[in-house]
Design a protein around this motif. Structure first.
Motif, PDB file in Angstrom:
ATOM      1  N   SER A   1       0.814  -1.219   0.000  1.00 22.35           N
ATOM      2  CA  SER A   1       0.000   0.000   0.000  1.00 22.35           C
ATOM      3  C   SER A   1       0.843   1.263   0.000  1.00 22.35           C
ATOM      4  CB  SER A   1      -0.922   0.016   1.229  1.00 22.35           C
ATOM      5  OG  SER A   1      -1.784  -1.104   1.241  1.00 22.35           O
ATOM      6  N   SER A   2       2.169   1.120   0.100  1.00 24.95           N
ATOM      7  CA  SER A   2       3.063   2.277   0.199  1.00 24.95           C
ATOM      8  C   SER A   2       4.169   2.175  -0.839  1.00 24.95           C
ATOM      9  CB  SER A   2       3.666   2.352   1.604  1.00 24.95           C
ATOM     10  OG  SER A   2       2.661   2.303   2.591  1.00 24.95           O
ATOM     11  N   PRO A   3       3.827   2.278  -2.128  1.00 23.93           N
ATOM     12  CA  PRO A   3       4.846   2.130  -3.172  1.00 23.93           C
ATOM     13  C   PRO A   3       5.887   3.239  -3.103  1.00 23.93           C
ATOM     14  CG  PRO A   3       2.817   2.998  -4.089  1.00 23.93           C
ATOM     15  CD  PRO A   3       2.511   2.595  -2.674  1.00 23.93           C
ATOM     16  N   ASP A   4       7.120   2.892  -3.470  1.00 25.23           N
ATOM     17  CA  ASP A   4       8.193   3.880  -3.516  1.00 25.23           C
ATOM     18  C   ASP A   4       9.090   3.532  -4.695  1.00 25.23           C
ATOM     19  OD1 ASP A   4       9.648   1.692  -2.742  1.00 25.23           O
ATOM     20  OD2 ASP A   4      10.088   2.407  -0.732  1.00 25.23           O
ATOM     21  N   ASP A   5      10.326   4.025  -4.663  1.00 29.53           N
ATOM     22  CA  ASP A   5      11.209   3.761  -5.794  1.00 29.53           C
ATOM     23  C   ASP A   5      11.670   2.312  -5.846  1.00 29.53           C
ATOM     24  OD1 ASP A   5      14.367   4.989  -4.397  1.00 29.53           O
ATOM     25  OD2 ASP A   5      12.723   3.882  -3.503  1.00 29.53           O
TER      26      ASP A   5
END
Length: 313
Positions: free
Chosen positions: A141-145
């Protein structure tokens, strides 16, 4: 309670945030009555089933058929002789459900929970085991690079804890495919909470992963592949996990340490070409219900096929 050992993560995945969420959940659960705390995910599942009864949820006129064409049976179902509906399970699923129901009744007798007829492992719904779904759900739920936003999610062997129950309401993948023989077949479009003009196609396929692989080309290719409690003997192998679907995808893998068939998963550390280990966590739930209390959680991103993967078990 549970022990939380050393963990590693890539840039962008906040171990501090994940830790706070895990601790808060366990503290809250410890304040609940045992009967409620032990079925926390059951409430989530019931809420989900209630949600899909609303008028804004779309399904086929014959709910045993698969969206969008409503002509094919949902995988795991088949037409009984003389029937137009897919109103019975395939032979393999029937056998699994029959055996698990017998084991559950023999193990728990009249204490068997009505909506858990195949609930052989009730400890999997206790807070210290649910931390696995909560942790992966938070990361997804917390996408990043390091981890891209999820579009197509697949959960292998979900038990009564499908991963979609642990995603943030703001997350709205295009599809969620749950492969679990003990759950009833489902194919519905559910509007996104954040944008009602979009929807998620939720599919529950009551088959084994080995059976699903034969039909995988007809279903959305996952970019997020989840295998919690992964079992290389009774469930899926490393080879199937790594080679069934075209890259790229991210694997959310959890398995018990000390279980010999799963030793093949110990070698999966994102060190091969086209692989990257994004997250690794060792936990130990405090329970006597299973000897396999030391558990390893990993998130591995795959960007290309490993040339040597065909030689793996």
């Amino acid at each position: 309670t549970f022990a939380w050992f050393g963990a590693t993560s890539s840039k962008g995945i906040s171990m501090f945030c994940i830790g706070l969420i895990a601790i808060a959940f366990l503290l809250c659960a410890s304040l609940l009555q045992p009967s409620f705390a032990s079925h926390a995910a059951g409430d989530r599942l019931k809420h989900f089933y209630k949600r899909i009864l609303r008028k804004d949820v779309k399904r086929c006129p014959d709910k045993t058929k698969l969206l969008p064409n409503c002509t094919d049976c949902i995988l795991g179902l088949q037409k009984a002789p003389g029937s137009e509906s897919c109103d019975e399970f395939i032979a393999g699923t029937k056998a699994i459900r029959r055996e698990l129901k017998m084991i559950t009744e023999r193990r728990f007798g009249n204490k068997t929970v009505a909506d858990r007829p195949f609930g052989v492992y009730p400890y999997l719904e206790r807070p210290d085991f649910l931390i696995r779904q909560i942790t992966f759900g938070y990361i997804m739920s917390s996408p990043d690079d390091g981890i891209p936003p999820v579009r197509h999610v697949m959960d292998i062997g979900a038990y009564y804890n499908p991963i979609n129950l642990f995603l943030s309401p703001e997350v709205c993948p295009e599809s969620v495919t749950v492969i679990e023989p003990i759950l009833d077949a489902l194919s519905v479009y559910v509007p996104c909470a954040s944008d009602h003009s979009k929807h998620t196609h939720f599919m529950i396929l009551p088959v084994t992963f080995h059976n699903f692989v034969l039909f995988a080309a007809s279903y959305p290719k996952p970019d997020a592949l989840v295998c919690i409690g992964c079992d290389a003997h009774y469930g899926t192998s490393r080879k199937l996990l790594e080679t069934t679907f075209a890259k790229p995808f991210t694997l959310y893998l959890e398995y018990p340490l000390g279980y010999k068939p799963d030793e093949v998963f110990e070698e999966m550390n994102g060190q091969e070409k086209g692989e990257r280990l994004l997250y690794k966590l060792l936990i130990q739930p405090n329970t006597t219900a299973t000897p396999y209390t030391k558990r390893m959680m990993k998130v591995i991103h795959y960007t290309e096929v490993n040339a040597t993967s065909s030689d793996r078990n």
